[in-house]
Design a protein around this motif. Structure first.
Motif, PDB file in Angstrom:
ATOM      1  N   MET A  56      -4.244  -0.137   6.276  1.00  0.00           N
ATOM      2  CA  MET A  56      -5.110   0.249   5.157  1.00  0.00           C
ATOM      3  C   MET A  56      -5.691   1.637   5.375  1.00  0.00           C
ATOM      4  N   GLY A  57      -5.950   1.983   6.630  1.00  0.00           N
ATOM      5  CA  GLY A  57      -6.429   3.321   6.934  1.00  0.00           C
ATOM      6  C   GLY A  57      -5.428   4.385   6.524  1.00  0.00           C
TER       7      GLY A  57
ATOM      8  N   ASP B 161      -5.649   4.486   2.797  1.00  0.00           N
ATOM      9  CA  ASP B 161      -6.922   5.058   2.389  1.00  0.00           C
ATOM     10  C   ASP B 161      -6.871   6.583   2.454  1.00  0.00           C
ATOM     11  N   ARG B 162      -6.320   7.105   3.516  1.00  0.00           N
ATOM     12  CA  ARG B 162      -6.247   8.561   3.675  1.00  0.00           C
ATOM     13  C   ARG B 162      -5.294   9.198   2.669  1.00  0.00           C
TER      14      ARG B 162
ATOM     15  N   GLY C 284      -6.662   6.760  -1.227  1.00  0.00           N
ATOM     16  CA  GLY C 284      -8.055   6.483  -1.522  1.00  0.00           C
ATOM     17  C   GLY C 284      -8.398   5.022  -1.248  1.00  0.00           C
ATOM     18  N   THR C 285      -9.684   4.756  -1.100  1.00  0.00           N
ATOM     19  CA  THR C 285     -10.144   3.408  -0.739  1.00  0.00           C
ATOM     20  C   THR C 285      -9.851   2.393  -1.834  1.00  0.00           C
TER      21      THR C 285
ATOM     22  N   SER D 164      -6.155   1.579  -1.987  1.00  0.00           N
ATOM     23  CA  SER D 164      -5.668   0.786  -0.851  1.00  0.00           C
ATOM     24  C   SER D 164      -6.135  -0.662  -0.950  1.00  0.00           C
ATOM     25  N   VAL D 165      -7.364  -0.879  -1.428  1.00  0.00           N
ATOM     26  CA  VAL D 165      -7.853  -2.248  -1.624  1.00  0.00           C
ATOM     27  C   VAL D 165      -7.049  -2.930  -2.732  1.00  0.00           C
TER      28      VAL D 165
ATOM     29  N   GLY E  83     -12.303  -3.457   1.845  1.00  0.00           N
ATOM     30  CA  GLY E  83     -12.663  -2.075   1.556  1.00  0.00           C
ATOM     31  C   GLY E  83     -13.376  -1.402   2.723  1.00  0.00           C
TER      32      GLY E  83
ATOM     33  N   GLY F 115     -10.794  -0.717   5.493  1.00  0.00           N
ATOM     34  CA  GLY F 115      -9.910   0.390   5.135  1.00  0.00           C
ATOM     35  C   GLY F 115     -10.608   1.735   5.164  1.00  0.00           C
ATOM     36  N   TYR F 116     -11.899   1.745   4.810  1.00  0.00           N
ATOM     37  CA  TYR F 116     -12.647   2.996   4.767  1.00  0.00           C
ATOM     38  C   TYR F 116     -13.095   3.445   6.160  1.00  0.00           C
TER      39      TYR F 116
END
Length: 145
Positions: free
Chosen positions: A25-26, A29-30, A33-34, A37-38, A83, A86-87
């Motif tokens: 998820m990281g 996310d990068r 976006g968060t 990815s969620v 979330g 992942g963030y």
């Protein structure tokens, strides 16, 4: 203890998957976006579990009426969990993010057990259990240094 081995292995598998999910998820996310990815995580997971539910049980969602209304908040909580993982994982690093996550889980679980909140069996917060949480706090401090 022997009859608990399958449960311990399932719990360990879940823990491994949380770390792997956090890393994956990281990456999303990068790149995306968060929120995206969620969405991907929950959307794909929702499709898979929906198909499994229909295949194995035929989709017995009528049972929703028999659970307390606040149980449905678990979906929202899941979004917050996924979330936040992942963030924070790509920003703090996997070890600090997971350490904070697990420590917060232990502290919240100890309170839920101690007071029997939300229908949990009462399991008092003993000196030994409390000491374990303090040791985890020291571990968190060491991890973040």
């Amino acid at each position: 203890m022997l009859n608990h081995v399958p449960l311990l292995l399932i719990a360990a598998l879940g823990g491994i998957m949380v770390s792997l999910q956090a890393q994956l998820m990281g990456i999303m996310d990068r790149q995306m976006g968060t929120l995206e990815s969620v969405f991907i995580t929950y959307g794909l997971g929702g499709l898979i579990i929906g198909a499994a539910m229909l295949f194995y049980r035929g989709g017995n969602l009528a049972a929703c009426a028999s659970v307390p209304w606040y149980s449905m908040l678990s979906g929202l909580m899941g979004l917050i969990i996924v979330g936040s993982i992942g963030y924070t994982a790509p920003r703090l690093g996997l070890v600090p993010a997971m350490t904070i996550l697990v420590l917060a889980q232990f502290a919240a679980a100890a309170l839920i057990d101690h007071f029997g909140m939300l229908g949990a069996d009462i399991r008092p917060l003993t000196l030994i259990r409390g000491s374990g949480i303090v040791v985890m706090l020291v571990g968190l401090w060491m991890t973040l240094r």
